[in-house]
Design a protein around this motif. Structure first.
Motif, mmCIF file in Angstrom:
data_model
loop_
_atom_site.group_PDB
_atom_site.id
_atom_site.type_symbol
_atom_site.label_atom_id
_atom_site.label_comp_id
_atom_site.label_asym_id
_atom_site.label_seq_id
_atom_site.Cartn_x
_atom_site.Cartn_y
_atom_site.Cartn_z
ATOM 1 N N MET A 284 0.842 -1.196 0.000
ATOM 2 C CA MET A 284 0.000 0.000 0.000
ATOM 3 C C MET A 284 0.877 1.246 0.000
ATOM 4 S SD MET A 284 -2.872 1.252 2.788
ATOM 5 C CE MET A 284 -3.958 -0.119 2.457
ATOM 6 N N THR A 285 0.446 2.279 -0.732
ATOM 7 C CA THR A 285 1.174 3.543 -0.758
ATOM 8 C C THR A 285 1.214 4.124 0.650
ATOM 9 O OG1 THR A 285 0.340 3.940 -2.984
ATOM 10 C CG2 THR A 285 1.265 5.830 -1.812
ATOM 11 N N PRO A 286 2.365 4.655 1.089
ATOM 12 C CA PRO A 286 2.469 5.218 2.441
ATOM 13 C C PRO A 286 1.401 6.275 2.695
ATOM 14 C CG PRO A 286 4.634 5.027 1.445
ATOM 15 C CD PRO A 286 3.645 4.707 0.363
ATOM 16 N N ILE A 287 0.994 6.398 3.962
ATOM 17 C CA ILE A 287 -0.094 7.302 4.305
ATOM 18 C C ILE A 287 0.242 8.759 4.011
ATOM 19 C CG2 ILE A 287 0.625 7.556 6.723
ATOM 20 C CD1 ILE A 287 -2.385 7.576 7.459
ATOM 21 N N ASP A 288 1.535 9.138 4.122
ATOM 22 C CA ASP A 288 1.878 10.531 3.862
ATOM 23 C C ASP A 288 1.617 10.904 2.407
ATOM 24 O OD1 ASP A 288 4.046 8.751 3.366
ATOM 25 O OD2 ASP A 288 5.397 10.440 3.159
ATOM 26 N N GLU A 289 1.887 9.988 1.477
ATOM 27 C CA GLU A 289 1.631 10.261 0.065
ATOM 28 C C GLU A 289 0.139 10.274 -0.226
ATOM 29 O OE1 GLU A 289 3.842 8.083 -2.825
ATOM 30 O OE2 GLU A 289 5.646 7.973 -1.579
ATOM 31 N N ARG A 290 -0.591 9.291 0.326
ATOM 32 C CA ARG A 290 -2.031 9.234 0.087
ATOM 33 C C ARG A 290 -2.746 10.437 0.690
ATOM 34 N NH1 ARG A 290 -4.123 5.328 2.974
ATOM 35 N NH2 ARG A 290 -2.208 4.481 3.909
ATOM 36 N N PHE A 291 -2.302 10.852 1.874
ATOM 37 C CA PHE A 291 -2.954 11.983 2.532
ATOM 38 C C PHE A 291 -2.633 13.288 1.803
ATOM 39 C CE2 PHE A 291 -3.492 15.009 6.180
ATOM 40 C CZ PHE A 291 -4.859 14.815 6.331
ATOM 41 N N THR A 292 -1.408 13.440 1.330
ATOM 42 C CA THR A 292 -1.054 14.635 0.554
ATOM 43 C C THR A 292 -1.887 14.717 -0.711
ATOM 44 O OG1 THR A 292 1.216 14.633 1.414
ATOM 45 C CG2 THR A 292 0.828 15.854 -0.624
ATOM 46 N N GLU A 293 -2.048 13.599 -1.403
ATOM 47 C CA GLU A 293 -2.883 13.565 -2.606
ATOM 48 C C GLU A 293 -4.326 13.952 -2.270
ATOM 49 O OE1 GLU A 293 -2.448 9.667 -4.162
ATOM 50 O OE2 GLU A 293 -0.519 10.062 -5.136
ATOM 51 N N PHE A 294 -4.824 13.437 -1.143
ATOM 52 C CA PHE A 294 -6.182 13.759 -0.719
ATOM 53 C C PHE A 294 -6.336 15.251 -0.428
ATOM 54 C CE2 PHE A 294 -8.925 14.270 3.140
ATOM 55 C CZ PHE A 294 -10.147 14.149 2.498
ATOM 56 N N LEU A 295 -5.366 15.839 0.257
ATOM 57 C CA LEU A 295 -5.418 17.269 0.561
ATOM 58 C C LEU A 295 -5.417 18.101 -0.720
ATOM 59 C CD1 LEU A 295 -2.910 17.556 3.565
ATOM 60 C CD2 LEU A 295 -5.407 17.576 3.673
ATOM 61 N N LEU A 296 -4.608 17.709 -1.674
ATOM 62 C CA LEU A 296 -4.540 18.430 -2.941
ATOM 63 C C LEU A 296 -5.831 18.275 -3.733
ATOM 64 C CD1 LEU A 296 -0.884 17.510 -3.960
ATOM 65 C CD2 LEU A 296 -1.718 19.829 -3.475
ATOM 66 N N GLU A 297 -6.311 17.038 -3.833
ATOM 67 C CA GLU A 297 -7.527 16.757 -4.599
ATOM 68 C C GLU A 297 -8.730 17.482 -4.005
ATOM 69 O OE1 GLU A 297 -11.333 14.850 -5.122
ATOM 70 O OE2 GLU A 297 -10.113 14.436 -3.356
ATOM 71 N N SER A 298 -8.751 17.625 -2.677
ATOM 72 C CA SER A 298 -9.868 18.273 -1.998
ATOM 73 C C SER A 298 -9.774 19.795 -2.049
ATOM 74 C CB SER A 298 -9.924 17.837 -0.530
ATOM 75 O OG SER A 298 -10.069 16.437 -0.423
ATOM 76 N N GLY A 299 -8.620 20.311 -2.421
ATOM 77 C CA GLY A 299 -8.418 21.753 -2.415
ATOM 78 C C GLY A 299 -8.057 22.294 -1.047
#
Length: 230
Positions: free
Chosen positions: A1-16
């Motif tokens: 699984m992709t590390p949580i820091d990468e997934r969370f950063t992507e989520f923050l960016l995608e959410s604006g």
């Protein structure tokens, strides 16, 4: 699984919620990034936000940083209310942990159910976990602890935040997170540190294939952390 820091950063960016550029913070500092948890304003976003908190909490429990018998999640009004609710739902539905949620009123209610808290009632010895979005000075925690203790002699076992800005506390050489840990004696766990956000974002590209972070933002980010980082 992709590390949580990468997934969370992507989520923050995608959410604006995460933006890079030039921003003036409430403190007056000029920051190369800005995080606004207020954009988690629909069911999908707040559900995903709570799921990340739940994932980090269970990881901290497995690592021994947090206890497994947390009774309720406390979120300070107002932004902490949906966060506490979504986190408790995610812990129950995704991880099999039945926990309550509690939040405070800005003004004490003297009729109906009364009191200053809503949700699971607090009792002496109950283990309570605080949740907050981004810790800058730790003000929300300093307000929450005496409010909770005035209701019952609860055991506040920690605080989970989304992003550790890694900045010095006012008038100190240690971070706001470290200052809270030393002052109250419980751990502060972050889903991601700002250094991890920049590291993850530096490997991402835009839809047209260009680097997400240009050299100017990277330089200003390094300068900002060198100046204000703990």
């Amino acid at each position: 699984m992709t590390p949580i820091d990468e997934r969370f950063t992507e989520f923050l960016l995608e959410s604006g919620a995460l933006k890079f550029g030039d921003f003036t913070l409430k403190s007056g500092r000029q920051s190369p990034y800005f995080i606004n948890a207020g954009v988690f304003n629909d069911g999908r976003k707040i559900a995903m936000f709570g799921a990340f908190y739940a994932e980090k909490i269970t990881s901290a429990i497995a690592g021994g940083t947090l206890p497994s018998d947390i009774a309720t999640i406390f979120g300070p009004a107002y932004k902490g209310i949906p966060l506490a609710v979504s986190t408790s739902i995610a812990l129950t539905s995704m991880h099999g942990m039945e926990v309550g949620y509690t939040f405070d009123r800005k003004e004490k209610k003297d009729h109906g159910d009364g009191g200053i808290l809503v949700g699971m009632p607090l009792k002496d010895g109950m283990k309570v976990l605080l949740v907050d979005d981004v810790m800058s000075a730790g003000t929300a925690v300093r307000e929450a602890v005496p409010k909770l203790k005035s209701v019952a002699n609860v055991d506040i076992v920690g605080c989970v935040i989304s992003v550790d800005r890694m900045e010095k506390a006012n008038g100190s050489e240690i971070s706001a997170v470290k200052a809270i840990e030393e002052e109250f004696g419980f751990p502060v766990v972050s889903i991601v540190k700002v250094s991890e956000i920049f590291d993850a974002a530096s490997r991402m590209v835009t839809v047209d294939g260009k680097p997400l972070l240009d050299d100017d933002i990277k330089t200003r980010a390094n300068e900002y952390l060198a100046k204000y980082g703990a």
